[in-house]
Design a protein around this motif. Structure first.
Motif, mmCIF file in Angstrom:
data_model
loop_
_atom_site.group_PDB
_atom_site.id
_atom_site.type_symbol
_atom_site.label_atom_id
_atom_site.label_comp_id
_atom_site.label_asym_id
_atom_site.label_seq_id
_atom_site.Cartn_x
_atom_site.Cartn_y
_atom_site.Cartn_z
ATOM 1 N N TYR A 135 6.053 2.313 0.766
ATOM 2 C CA TYR A 135 5.048 1.252 0.868
ATOM 3 C C TYR A 135 4.980 0.657 2.264
ATOM 4 N N HIS A 185 -7.774 5.345 -3.864
ATOM 5 C CA HIS A 185 -6.767 6.405 -3.933
ATOM 6 C C HIS A 185 -7.287 7.653 -3.236
ATOM 7 N N ASP A 208 0.851 -1.192 0.000
ATOM 8 C CA ASP A 208 0.000 0.000 0.000
ATOM 9 C C ASP A 208 0.888 1.243 0.000
ATOM 10 N N HIS A 209 0.569 2.183 -0.871
ATOM 11 C CA HIS A 209 1.371 3.409 -0.915
ATOM 12 C C HIS A 209 1.150 4.227 0.343
ATOM 13 N N LYS A 215 2.308 7.413 0.244
ATOM 14 C CA LYS A 215 1.877 8.545 -0.575
ATOM 15 C C LYS A 215 1.552 7.968 -1.940
ATOM 16 N N SER A 216 0.312 8.139 -2.404
ATOM 17 C CA SER A 216 -0.125 7.467 -3.626
ATOM 18 C C SER A 216 0.600 8.005 -4.850
ATOM 19 N N HIS A 217 0.632 7.188 -5.898
ATOM 20 C CA HIS A 217 1.207 7.620 -7.176
ATOM 21 C C HIS A 217 0.539 8.896 -7.657
ATOM 22 N N CYS A 218 -0.803 8.926 -7.468
ATOM 23 C CA CYS A 218 -1.589 10.080 -7.919
ATOM 24 C C CYS A 218 -1.091 11.373 -7.262
ATOM 25 N N ASN A 229 -6.583 -2.289 1.453
ATOM 26 C CA ASN A 229 -6.013 -1.667 0.261
ATOM 27 C C ASN A 229 -7.101 -1.305 -0.745
#
Ligand SMILES: [Zn+2]
Length: 161
Positions: free
Chosen positions: A90, A103, A74-75, A77-80, A98
């Protein structure tokens, strides 16, 4: 993006429409600040072990025990939001956490948690609204299971063709 204190904003709300507006605004902010095109790759077994060791094999959100084969990375900080694809971004998560975290931004997740705890309390303590909510939730979950099962049946029909 400046830091938005979703919970502080939540405290200023005086009516249900304000909650809907806050949720919409947080969604718009998340979409506005979306960072496209972050390169993704698959973790090696060693990288997965390093991520899993961070929580001693537990989902970092709910705390349930997870295994090397079944956990999802799980991020933090998300990729987005511009998060990197690196082990330090992660934490191990079970699939339920998850999938439900999706997001959403941290502000949105805080509101989701507050709504969830409130809904559970209502279901337990309010004989009228609580039962209505429980019925709606079960109906929704049964629909999800039915659709999932229908997809599996369709898939197995294709397999035997
Ligand atoms: Zn979990």
């Amino acid at each position: 993006m400046g830091i938005i204190d979703g919970l502080k904003l939540l405290r200023t709300i005086k009516a249900g429409k304000g909650l809907i507006k806050l949720n919409n605004n947080l969604k718009l902010i998340r979409r506005r600040d979306k960072v496209p095109g972050v390169k993704r790759s698959t973790f090696t077994k060693r990288q997965r072990e390093l991520v899993l060791a961070k929580t001693n094999s537990h989902s970092h959100i709910c705390g349930i025990q997870v295994t090397i084969d079944a956990f999802q990375a799980d991020h933090v900080k998300s990729h987005c939001m511009g998060g990197e694809h690196a082990e330090n971004n992660y934490l191990p998560s079970c699939s339920t956490c998850n999938n439900y975290r999706w997001h959403y931004s941290p502000e949105e997740i805080q509101i989701v948690l507050k709504l969830g705890v409130w809904a559970k309390t209502k279901i337990m303590n309010d004989p009228d609204l609580g039962l209505t909510m429980a019925n709606e939730f079960v109906k929704y979950k049964m629909g999800v299971r039915r659709r999932r099962k229908a997809r599996q049946v369709n898939k197995s029909n294709i397999d035997i063709l």
